[in-house]
Motif scaffolding. Structure first.
Motif, PDB file in Angstrom:
ATOM      1  N   UNK A   1       0.843  -1.194   0.000  1.00 54.75           N
ATOM      2  CA  UNK A   1       0.000   0.000   0.000  1.00 54.75           C
ATOM      3  C   UNK A   1       0.875   1.239   0.000  1.00 54.75           C
ATOM      4  N   UNK A   2       0.633   2.200  -0.892  1.00 56.34           N
ATOM      5  CA  UNK A   2       1.429   3.423  -0.908  1.00 56.34           C
ATOM      6  C   UNK A   2       1.372   4.135   0.445  1.00 56.34           C
ATOM      7  N   UNK A   3       2.464   4.817   0.801  1.00 52.67           N
ATOM      8  CA  UNK A   3       2.502   5.502   2.082  1.00 52.67           C
ATOM      9  C   UNK A   3       3.486   6.653   2.083  1.00 52.67           C
ATOM     10  N   UNK A   4       3.458   7.408   3.174  1.00 52.49           N
ATOM     11  CA  UNK A   4       4.280   8.608   3.301  1.00 52.49           C
ATOM     12  C   UNK A   4       4.640   8.771   4.770  1.00 52.49           C
ATOM     13  N   UNK A   5       5.866   9.190   5.033  1.00 55.69           N
ATOM     14  CA  UNK A   5       6.268   9.481   6.414  1.00 55.69           C
ATOM     15  C   UNK A   5       7.341  10.549   6.404  1.00 55.69           C
TER      16      UNK A   5
END
Length: 254
Positions: free
Chosen positions: A141-145
């Motif tokens: 799943x695409x993600x960002x941090x």
């Protein structure tokens, strides 16, 4: 794995990098990228991209897609606005680590126009390094941090910036989806030194300043070193400098 590898310290000089120069972008590529391709220079360990970019104000990378890639952006000077199709947006600046997991597919843009968010126009270019490593598995799943680590950098030493390794669980580092890779950063004042980790594959990049690598001599701004089956050398700053180090315990098939 390291017993099957030949210990190598491969120095790559700044001037030998691929270059993309257009009206708004000055980009230097450590590995094959875009229209630049060399079959003998596609990656080191798990690192496929190490782009050293300068983007003029009011310009940048329009919305474009990525897939199955862990993308880490490290800003050295100025600010960069990130927006993506998962709804994340924000300003990246020095000392703020950022990771985007492309996974099944993501669209994003990167612009030097922080006044749209912060309200005050500036005329400064943004200088940043963008690094890509492959994830452990495709189709996540695409993600960002993002994470502020400026205080850790001020304490000196190699600071974990982004890691998927178990040993960095709970450390002040953003997580990437590869358990065999970790990125460190260090800001060094003249005379300060750090010791590199030992791993089957290391990549040392000097985005600014001048340092001395034990056993190899002087490295200047834009120089890089690819280590295979070795490590533990000391890196000492000859002047104020910043270094980025990837520790990798796996590699891609050639």
């Amino acid at each position: 794995m390291s017993t099957a590898l030949t210990p190598t310290v491969d120095i790559r000089r700044a001037e030998d990098r691929f270059k993309t120069n257009i009206a708004w972008l000055d980009s230097k590529h450590s590995f094959s990228f875009g229209g630049h391709y060399d079959a003998a220079n596609t990656h080191h360990g798990l690192l496929l991209v190490n782009n050293d970019d300068i983007v003029l104000p009011g310009t940048g990378f329009d919305t474009h897609p990525h897939r199955d890639m862990e993308i880490v952006t490290w800003v050295l000077q100025g600010s960069l606005v990130h927006q993506d199709s998962t709804g994340h947006s924000g300003v990246i600046y020095p000392g703020l680590a950022q990771r985007m997991s492309a996974g099944t597919g993501i669209l994003h843009s990167e612009k030097n126009d922080s006044w749209r968010i912060q309200g005050q126009r500036h005329t400064d270019p943004v200088h940043f390094v963008q690094m890509w490593v492959v994830p452990d598995e495709p189709g996540i799943t695409p993600g960002y941090e993002q994470l502020e680590i400026d205080n850790e950098l001020l304490r000196g030493g190699l600071v974990p910036v982004a890691s998927g390794m178990d040993k960095h669980d709970g450390a002040a580092a953003i997580r990437i989806k590869n358990r065999h890779a970790a990125l460190y950063a260090a800001r060094l004042q003249p005379g300060q030194s750090v010791q590199l980790p030992e791993a089957p594959f290391l990549h040392l990049f000097v985005p600014r300043g001048t340092v001395t690598l034990e056993g190899a001599g002087t490295l200047g701004t834009g120089d890089a070193v690819r280590f295979t089956a070795t490590g533990g050398q000391r890196v000492t700053a000859a002047e104020a400098a910043e270094i980025l180090v990837w520790e990798m315990h796996a590699t891609l098939a050639n």
